[in-house]
Scaffold this motif. Structure first.
Motif, PDB file in Angstrom:
ATOM      1  N   THR A 234       6.345  15.015  -4.762  1.00 17.77           N
ATOM      2  CA  THR A 234       5.553  14.338  -3.375  1.00 17.77           C
ATOM      3  C   THR A 234       6.331  13.006  -3.088  1.00 17.77           C
ATOM      4  O   THR A 234       6.811  12.228  -3.792  1.00 17.77           O
ATOM      5  N   LYS A 235       6.306  13.073  -1.619  1.00 19.51           N
ATOM      6  CA  LYS A 235       6.789  12.113  -0.836  1.00 19.51           C
ATOM      7  C   LYS A 235       6.047  10.810  -0.649  1.00 19.51           C
ATOM      8  O   LYS A 235       4.929  11.100  -0.280  1.00 19.51           O
ATOM      9  N   ILE A 236       6.193   9.635  -1.089  1.00 16.99           N
ATOM     10  CA  ILE A 236       5.209   8.520  -0.967  1.00 16.99           C
ATOM     11  C   ILE A 236       5.758   7.468  -0.105  1.00 16.99           C
ATOM     12  O   ILE A 236       7.087   7.313  -0.428  1.00 16.99           O
TER      13      ILE A 236
ATOM     14  N   SER B 281       0.718  -1.218  -0.152  1.00 13.85           N
ATOM     15  CA  SER B 281       0.213  -0.139   0.038  1.00 13.85           C
ATOM     16  C   SER B 281       0.759   1.201   0.095  1.00 13.85           C
ATOM     17  O   SER B 281       1.980   1.183   0.194  1.00 13.85           O
ATOM     18  N   THR B 282       0.389   2.327  -0.181  1.00 12.04           N
ATOM     19  CA  THR B 282       1.034   3.710  -0.130  1.00 12.04           C
ATOM     20  C   THR B 282       0.526   4.725   0.344  1.00 12.04           C
ATOM     21  O   THR B 282      -0.997   4.715   0.467  1.00 12.04           O
ATOM     22  N   PHE B 283       1.141   5.794   0.844  1.00 11.42           N
ATOM     23  CA  PHE B 283       0.669   6.909   1.568  1.00 11.42           C
ATOM     24  C   PHE B 283       1.254   8.204   1.224  1.00 11.42           C
ATOM     25  O   PHE B 283       2.448   8.117   1.145  1.00 11.42           O
ATOM     26  N   TYR B 284       0.581   9.091   1.239  1.00 15.69           N
ATOM     27  CA  TYR B 284       1.175  10.338   0.619  1.00 15.69           C
ATOM     28  C   TYR B 284       0.342  11.522   1.124  1.00 15.69           C
ATOM     29  O   TYR B 284      -0.826  11.305   1.127  1.00 15.69           O
ATOM     30  N   GLN B 285       0.716  12.722   1.233  1.00 13.39           N
ATOM     31  CA  GLN B 285      -0.074  13.897   1.905  1.00 13.39           C
ATOM     32  C   GLN B 285      -0.020  14.840   0.762  1.00 13.39           C
ATOM     33  O   GLN B 285       0.499  15.914   0.716  1.00 13.39           O
TER      34      GLN B 285
END
Length: 193
Positions: free
Chosen positions: A108-110, A96-100
Protein backbone atom coordinates in the motif's frame (compact mmCIF):
# COMPACT_ATOMS: atom_id res chain seq x y z
CA UNK A 1 -5.37 33.97 17.58
CA UNK A 2 -1.81 33.15 18.69
CA UNK A 3 -0.09 33.75 15.36
CA UNK A 4 -0.89 36.16 12.55
CA UNK A 5 -0.15 34.72 9.14
CA UNK A 6 1.34 37.13 6.64
CA UNK A 7 1.35 35.59 3.24
CA UNK A 8 4.92 36.23 2.31
CA UNK A 9 4.32 32.62 1.47
CA UNK A 10 7.40 31.22 -0.13
CA UNK A 11 5.24 28.41 -1.34
CA UNK A 12 8.34 27.73 -3.26
CA UNK A 13 6.22 29.37 -5.85
CA UNK A 14 7.74 32.86 -5.87
CA UNK A 15 6.23 35.17 -8.47
CA UNK A 16 4.68 32.23 -10.32
CA UNK A 17 8.11 30.61 -10.67
CA UNK A 18 7.92 27.16 -9.14
CA UNK A 19 11.05 26.16 -7.27
CA UNK A 20 11.15 22.43 -6.72
CA UNK A 21 12.21 21.52 -3.23
CA UNK A 22 12.97 17.86 -3.02
CA UNK A 23 14.85 17.15 0.18
CA UNK A 24 14.54 17.89 3.91
CA UNK A 25 16.49 16.46 6.82
CA UNK A 26 14.45 16.10 9.99
CA UNK A 27 16.22 14.84 13.13
CA UNK A 28 18.99 13.45 10.89
CA UNK A 29 16.53 11.51 8.68
CA UNK A 30 16.41 12.43 4.97
CA UNK A 31 13.02 12.96 3.32
CA UNK A 32 12.25 13.34 -0.38
CA UNK A 33 9.27 15.66 -0.24
CA UNK A 34 6.45 16.79 -2.51
CA UNK A 35 4.11 19.79 -2.36
CA UNK A 36 6.40 21.88 -0.14
CA UNK A 37 4.83 25.11 1.16
CA UNK A 38 6.41 27.76 3.32
CA UNK A 39 4.66 30.73 4.96
CA UNK A 40 5.95 33.48 7.20
CA UNK A 41 3.92 34.16 10.32
CA UNK A 42 4.23 36.70 13.13
CA UNK A 43 4.46 35.11 16.56
CA UNK A 44 2.29 37.46 18.63
CA UNK A 45 3.94 37.00 22.06
CA UNK A 46 7.44 37.82 20.76
CA UNK A 47 6.80 39.61 17.44
CA UNK A 48 9.23 37.26 15.68
CA UNK A 49 8.83 36.28 12.04
CA UNK A 50 8.63 32.47 12.01
CA UNK A 51 8.35 29.90 9.26
CA UNK A 52 5.44 27.55 8.96
CA UNK A 53 5.97 24.72 6.50
CA UNK A 54 3.88 21.97 5.03
CA UNK A 55 4.94 19.08 2.82
CA UNK A 56 4.06 15.56 1.78
CA UNK A 57 6.05 12.39 1.27
CA UNK A 58 5.15 8.80 0.42
CA UNK A 59 6.06 5.39 1.78
CA UNK A 60 5.11 1.86 0.78
CA UNK A 61 3.85 -0.74 3.24
CA UNK A 62 2.73 -1.16 6.79
CA UNK A 63 6.24 -1.32 8.29
CA UNK A 64 7.27 2.10 6.91
CA UNK A 65 3.86 3.53 7.73
CA UNK A 66 4.23 2.51 11.40
CA UNK A 67 7.82 3.78 11.53
CA UNK A 68 7.03 7.27 10.15
CA UNK A 69 3.70 7.56 11.94
CA UNK A 70 5.58 7.04 15.22
CA UNK A 71 8.41 9.39 14.10
CA UNK A 72 5.95 12.27 13.57
CA UNK A 73 4.37 11.82 17.03
CA UNK A 74 7.33 13.79 18.43
CA UNK A 75 6.45 17.38 19.45
CA UNK A 76 9.78 18.95 18.33
CA UNK A 77 12.14 18.56 15.39
CA UNK A 78 15.41 19.91 14.05
CA UNK A 79 14.92 20.55 10.36
CA UNK A 80 17.39 21.31 7.59
CA UNK A 81 16.17 22.56 4.22
CA UNK A 82 18.83 20.95 2.04
CA UNK A 83 18.43 23.34 -0.94
CA UNK A 84 19.23 26.39 1.23
CA UNK A 85 21.13 24.64 4.05
CA UNK A 86 18.81 26.45 6.47
CA UNK A 87 18.56 24.86 9.94
CA UNK A 88 15.43 25.44 12.02
CA UNK A 89 13.99 24.27 15.33
CA UNK A 90 10.40 23.29 14.62
CA UNK A 91 7.36 22.18 16.55
CA UNK A 92 4.87 19.66 15.24
CA UNK A 93 1.55 21.21 14.23
CA UNK A 94 -0.04 18.14 12.63
CA UNK A 95 0.51 15.06 10.54
CA UNK A 96 -2.01 13.02 8.63
CA UNK A 97 -1.98 10.12 6.19
CA UNK A 98 -3.87 9.15 3.08
CA UNK A 99 -4.06 5.78 1.27
CA UNK A 100 -6.46 4.10 -1.13
CA UNK A 101 -7.12 0.71 0.39
CA UNK A 102 -9.41 -0.89 2.93
CA UNK A 103 -6.39 -1.48 5.15
CA UNK A 104 -2.64 -1.05 4.87
CA UNK A 105 -0.76 -3.99 3.43
CA UNK A 106 2.90 -4.48 2.44
CA UNK A 107 2.32 -2.87 -0.97
CA UNK A 108 0.00 0.00 0.00
CA UNK A 109 1.23 3.49 -0.90
CA UNK A 110 0.72 5.89 2.02
CA UNK A 111 1.02 9.67 1.66
CA UNK A 112 2.00 11.62 4.77
CA UNK A 113 1.07 15.30 5.04
CA UNK A 114 3.13 17.18 7.63
CA UNK A 115 2.81 20.70 9.07
CA UNK A 116 5.59 22.18 11.21
CA UNK A 117 6.15 25.62 12.70
CA UNK A 118 9.43 27.25 13.66
CA UNK A 119 10.03 27.67 17.40
CA UNK A 120 10.59 31.25 18.58
CA UNK A 121 14.24 32.08 19.31
CA UNK A 122 13.36 34.63 21.96
CA UNK A 123 12.60 33.42 25.44
CA UNK A 124 9.06 32.41 26.09
CA UNK A 125 6.92 34.57 28.35
CA UNK A 126 7.86 33.95 31.97
CA UNK A 127 5.29 32.64 34.42
CA UNK A 128 4.30 34.75 37.40
CA UNK A 129 6.53 32.66 39.70
CA UNK A 130 9.47 32.95 37.29
CA UNK A 131 9.03 36.73 37.14
CA UNK A 132 9.00 36.88 40.94
CA UNK A 133 12.21 34.85 41.08
CA UNK A 134 13.93 37.08 38.50
CA UNK A 135 12.83 40.18 40.43
CA UNK A 136 14.08 38.69 43.72
CA UNK A 137 17.49 37.86 42.22
CA UNK A 138 17.76 41.34 40.69
CA UNK A 139 16.87 42.90 44.04
CA UNK A 140 19.51 40.81 45.84
CA UNK A 141 22.18 41.77 43.30
CA UNK A 142 21.18 45.44 43.48
CA UNK A 143 21.34 45.35 47.30
CA UNK A 144 24.85 43.87 47.15
CA UNK A 145 25.94 46.53 44.63
CA UNK A 146 24.60 49.31 46.87
CA UNK A 147 26.31 47.80 49.91
CA UNK A 148 29.63 47.49 48.08
CA UNK A 149 29.39 51.12 46.88
CA UNK A 150 28.58 52.34 50.40
CA UNK A 151 31.47 50.32 51.85
CA UNK A 152 33.91 51.78 49.32
CA UNK A 153 32.78 55.38 49.98
CA UNK A 154 33.09 54.94 53.76
CA UNK A 155 36.59 53.46 53.40
CA UNK A 156 37.70 56.18 50.92
CA UNK A 157 36.56 58.91 53.30
CA UNK A 158 38.36 57.20 56.19
CA UNK A 159 35.14 56.77 58.17
CA UNK A 160 35.64 53.02 58.65
CA UNK A 161 38.71 50.84 58.92
CA UNK A 162 39.33 47.12 58.46
CA UNK A 163 36.53 44.95 59.78
CA UNK A 164 34.50 47.67 61.54
CA UNK A 165 31.67 47.45 59.02
CA UNK A 166 31.49 43.66 59.10
CA UNK A 167 31.59 43.60 62.89
CA UNK A 168 28.66 46.03 62.96
CA UNK A 169 26.77 43.96 60.36
CA UNK A 170 27.24 40.86 62.53
CA UNK A 171 25.86 42.65 65.62
CA UNK A 172 22.83 44.08 63.74
CA UNK A 173 22.16 40.68 62.14
CA UNK A 174 22.03 38.98 65.52
CA UNK A 175 19.78 41.72 66.87
CA UNK A 176 17.40 42.43 63.94
CA UNK A 177 17.50 39.56 61.40
CA UNK A 178 14.41 37.67 62.58
CA UNK A 179 12.36 40.86 63.01
CA UNK A 180 13.21 42.11 59.51
CA UNK A 181 12.57 38.67 58.02
CA UNK A 182 9.13 38.55 59.68
CA UNK A 183 8.28 42.04 58.36
CA UNK A 184 9.18 41.01 54.81
CA UNK A 185 7.28 37.72 54.96
CA UNK A 186 4.22 39.34 56.55
CA UNK A 187 4.33 42.02 53.86
CA UNK A 188 4.50 39.32 51.17
CA UNK A 189 1.46 37.56 52.62
CA UNK A 190 -0.48 40.85 52.56
CA UNK A 191 0.43 41.33 48.87
CA UNK A 192 -0.87 37.84 47.98
CA UNK A 193 -4.27 38.46 49.62
Amino acid sequence: MENRESFKARRINRDKEVIELTQLIINNVEFNVENFEEKTITHSPTGEQLKKIGFAFSVIGKKDYNLYDFFFESPHFELTIVDTNEKLKMKNISHSTFYQAAEISDDTKIVFRIKLQQEPAKEKELTKDQKLMVNAVNEIVLSRVRFKALEEILEEKGLIKGDELFDKIEKVTKRDFETLKKEILDGKEEMNM
